[in-house]
Write an enzyme that holds these catalytic residues in place. Structure first.
Site, PDB file in Angstrom:
ATOM      1  N   THR A 180      -5.832 -67.662  28.928  1.00 25.72           N
ATOM      2  CA  THR A 180      -4.706 -67.592  29.865  1.00 25.72           C
ATOM      3  C   THR A 180      -3.859 -66.368  29.511  1.00 25.72           C
ATOM      4  OG1 THR A 180      -3.128 -68.967  28.618  1.00 25.72           O
ATOM      5  CG2 THR A 180      -4.675 -70.117  30.101  1.00 25.72           C
ATOM      6  N   GLY A 181      -3.276 -65.777  30.551  1.00 24.11           N
ATOM      7  CA  GLY A 181      -2.509 -64.550  30.331  1.00 24.11           C
ATOM      8  C   GLY A 181      -3.412 -63.438  29.825  1.00 24.11           C
ATOM      9  N   GLY A 184      -1.579 -57.271  27.330  1.00 23.05           N
ATOM     10  CA  GLY A 184      -1.079 -57.617  26.006  1.00 23.05           C
ATOM     11  C   GLY A 184      -2.089 -58.369  25.143  1.00 23.05           C
ATOM     12  N   ILE A 185      -1.594 -59.405  24.481  1.00 27.20           N
ATOM     13  CA  ILE A 185      -2.419 -60.160  23.531  1.00 27.20           C
ATOM     14  C   ILE A 185      -3.614 -60.814  24.232  1.00 27.20           C
ATOM     15  CG2 ILE A 185      -2.398 -62.198  22.016  1.00 27.20           C
ATOM     16  CD1 ILE A 185       0.591 -61.422  21.386  1.00 27.20           C
ATOM     17  N   GLY A 186      -3.384 -61.327  25.438  1.00 31.84           N
ATOM     18  CA  GLY A 186      -4.462 -62.007  26.162  1.00 31.84           C
ATOM     19  C   GLY A 186      -5.588 -61.056  26.536  1.00 31.84           C
ATOM     20  N   TYR A 228      13.192 -70.562  24.238  1.00 30.49           N
ATOM     21  CA  TYR A 228      11.840 -70.059  23.909  1.00 30.49           C
ATOM     22  C   TYR A 228      11.398 -70.558  22.531  1.00 30.49           C
ATOM     23  CZ  TYR A 228       8.293 -66.454  22.782  1.00 30.49           C
ATOM     24  OH  TYR A 228       7.153 -65.787  22.407  1.00 30.49           O
TER      25      TYR A 228
HETATM   26  N1  LIG Z   1       4.560 -59.708  21.944  1.00 35.42           N
HETATM   27  C1  LIG Z   1       5.194 -60.393  20.999  1.00 35.42           C
HETATM   28  O1  LIG Z   1       5.964 -59.826  20.200  1.00 35.42           O
HETATM   29  C2  LIG Z   1       4.958 -61.880  20.864  1.00 35.42           C
HETATM   30  C3  LIG Z   1       5.449 -62.499  19.723  1.00 35.42           C
HETATM   31  C4  LIG Z   1       5.248 -63.867  19.559  1.00 35.42           C
HETATM   32  C5  LIG Z   1       4.581 -64.587  20.527  1.00 35.42           C
HETATM   33  N2  LIG Z   1       4.122 -63.957  21.648  1.00 35.42           N
HETATM   34  C6  LIG Z   1       3.426 -64.777  22.636  1.00 35.42           C
HETATM   35  O2  LIG Z   1       2.182 -64.190  22.912  1.00 35.42           O
HETATM   36  C7  LIG Z   1       1.765 -64.555  24.233  1.00 35.42           C
HETATM   37  C8  LIG Z   1       1.322 -63.315  24.984  1.00 35.42           C
HETATM   38  O3  LIG Z   1       2.426 -62.450  25.084  1.00 35.42           O
HETATM   39  P1  LIG Z   1       2.263 -60.860  25.245  1.00 35.42           P
HETATM   40  O4  LIG Z   1       3.147 -60.243  24.239  1.00 35.42           O
HETATM   41  O5  LIG Z   1       0.844 -60.461  25.301  1.00 35.42           O
HETATM   42  O6  LIG Z   1       2.974 -60.695  26.659  1.00 35.42           O
HETATM   43  P2  LIG Z   1       2.605 -59.818  27.958  1.00 35.42           P
HETATM   44  O7  LIG Z   1       1.923 -58.558  27.587  1.00 35.42           O
HETATM   45  O8  LIG Z   1       3.879 -59.759  28.709  1.00 35.42           O
HETATM   46  O9  LIG Z   1       1.543 -60.742  28.739  1.00 35.42           O
HETATM   47  C9  LIG Z   1       1.939 -61.968  29.266  1.00 35.42           C
HETATM   48  C10 LIG Z   1       0.771 -62.629  29.950  1.00 35.42           C
HETATM   49  O10 LIG Z   1       1.188 -63.930  30.398  1.00 35.42           O
HETATM   50  C11 LIG Z   1       0.957 -64.046  31.783  1.00 35.42           C
HETATM   51  N3  LIG Z   1       2.019 -64.827  32.421  1.00 35.42           N
HETATM   52  C12 LIG Z   1       3.343 -64.549  32.422  1.00 35.42           C
HETATM   53  N4  LIG Z   1       3.999 -65.452  33.179  1.00 35.42           N
HETATM   54  C13 LIG Z   1       3.075 -66.322  33.644  1.00 35.42           C
HETATM   55  C14 LIG Z   1       3.113 -67.460  34.499  1.00 35.42           C
HETATM   56  N5  LIG Z   1       4.261 -67.894  35.045  1.00 35.42           N
HETATM   57  N6  LIG Z   1       1.968 -68.105  34.765  1.00 35.42           N
HETATM   58  C15 LIG Z   1       0.809 -67.669  34.240  1.00 35.42           C
HETATM   59  N7  LIG Z   1       0.698 -66.597  33.442  1.00 35.42           N
HETATM   60  C16 LIG Z   1       1.816 -65.927  33.159  1.00 35.42           C
HETATM   61  C17 LIG Z   1       0.945 -62.612  32.315  1.00 35.42           C
HETATM   62  O11 LIG Z   1       0.178 -62.577  33.527  1.00 35.42           O
HETATM   63  P3  LIG Z   1       0.415 -61.385  34.633  1.00 35.42           P
HETATM   64  O12 LIG Z   1       0.100 -60.102  33.939  1.00 35.42           O
HETATM   65  O13 LIG Z   1      -0.523 -61.682  35.728  1.00 35.42           O
HETATM   66  O14 LIG Z   1       1.848 -61.460  35.021  1.00 35.42           O
HETATM   67  C18 LIG Z   1       0.292 -61.877  31.162  1.00 35.42           C
HETATM   68  O15 LIG Z   1      -1.112 -61.956  31.240  1.00 35.42           O
HETATM   69  C19 LIG Z   1       2.959 -65.282  24.865  1.00 35.42           C
HETATM   70  O16 LIG Z   1       2.776 -66.668  24.787  1.00 35.42           O
HETATM   71  C20 LIG Z   1       4.123 -64.866  23.974  1.00 35.42           C
HETATM   72  O17 LIG Z   1       5.159 -65.811  23.985  1.00 35.42           O
HETATM   73  C21 LIG Z   1       4.282 -62.633  21.826  1.00 35.42           C
END
Ligand SMILES: NC(=O)c1ccc[n+]([C@@H]2O[C@H](COP(=O)([O-])OP(=O)(O)OC[C@H]3O[C@@H](n4cnc5c(N)ncnc54)[C@H](OP(=O)(O)O)[C@@H]3O)[C@@H](O)[C@H]2O)c1
Length: 242
Positions: A6-7, A11-13, A150
């Protein structure tokens, strides 16, 4: 092996989908808004002769969760790896967090992973060694000075994962990856000064990359992690180790 991330559009996904393709898996790449980005990730897998396709859905709504599960069931009758990664981090002072914002945050980070795992459990149970990996956050351990909603939701993920590790054993392992400060859109609003300060606060002296988190997820999703369940793998450069 078949995986859903998912996601997976960014980014991470996206990095996780790439890592799982590289490990020889077929990957369903989920996205909410950025279908084109997700299509590119899936195409990368297909160019390596893996099956890669996109499933769309807003996981901040119960209907969106059901739509994602249905789209997956239409394509596959079994699933080996479920990576519950989709999420957003809106920095809001505690007094300004509305009930609606709190509910939306819990829907996306807790209800959706809970419900999606429940919906896809029959498929995971058809795998000889199912793997569920939740993505929490260092803020579940450290707390947040501008994201109580969060950090609370990311803490709830720990209880959910630890419970499922017991309940779904012995055929399915359930683990958590807890990233620290990772260079994705979540840090995009950092000023240059904030970025330097953030890097200095990390013992390893820098923020992490999405692929460094993806490698940890890929390990937990792999046969190599066969005796690991109920664990949290910190990927935070030394920020926290509890
Ligand atoms: N980056 C950090 O520093 C960090 C630190 C700790 C934890 N995390 C966690 O890591 C995970 C990935 O984060 P990331 O940093 O890779 O963020 P990101 O680059 O902003 O990617 C977020 C992803 O989540 C999807 N998403 C957002 N809102 C959504 C919704 N309402 N329904 C379904 N999908 C949704 C987005 O899809 P679309 O692209 O289609 O919008 C995107 O694929 C998250 O759970 C975040 O809380 C991140």
């Amino acid at each position: 092996m078949r995986a859903l991330v998912t996601g997976g559009s960014r980014g991470i996904g996206a990095a996780t989908a790439h890592a799982l393709f590289s490990a020889g898996m077929d990957v369903a790449v989920h996205a909410h808004r950025h279908r084109a980005l997700a299509e590119r990730v899936a195409a990368g897998g297909r160019s390596a002769n893996r099956e890669g396709f996109v499933v769309m859905g807003d996981l901040s709504e119960a209907d969106g969760v059901r739509a994602v599960a249905e789209a997956l069931r239409e394509r596959w009758d079994s699933l080996d790896v479920l990576v519950l990664n989709a999420g957003t981090y809106d920095r809001i002072p505690f007094r300004s967090v509305t009930d609606a914002a709190l509910q939306e945050c819990f829907q996306l980070h807790v209800f959706a992973p809970f419900a999606l795992t429940r919906e896809l459990l029959p498929l995971l149970q058809r795998s000889p060694a199912g793997r569920v990996v939740f993505v929490s956050s260092v803020l579940a351990f450290a707390g947040s000075s501008h994201g109580a909603h969060y950090a609370s939701a990311k803490s709830a993920v720990l209880g959910l994962a630890r419970s499922l590790a017991k309940e779904l054993a012995p055929t399915i392992t359930v683990n958590v990856v807890a990233p620290g400060s990772i260079d994705t859109s979540i840090l995009a609003s950092d000023s240059p000064a904030k970025r330097i300060e953030r890097a200095r606060s990390v013992p390893l002296g820098r923020v992490g990359s999405a692929s460094e988190v993806a490698e940890a997820i890929a390990f937990l999703a792999s046969p190599a992690a066969s005796y690991v369940t109920g664990a949290t793998l910190h990927v935070n450069g030394g920020l926290r180790s509890d």
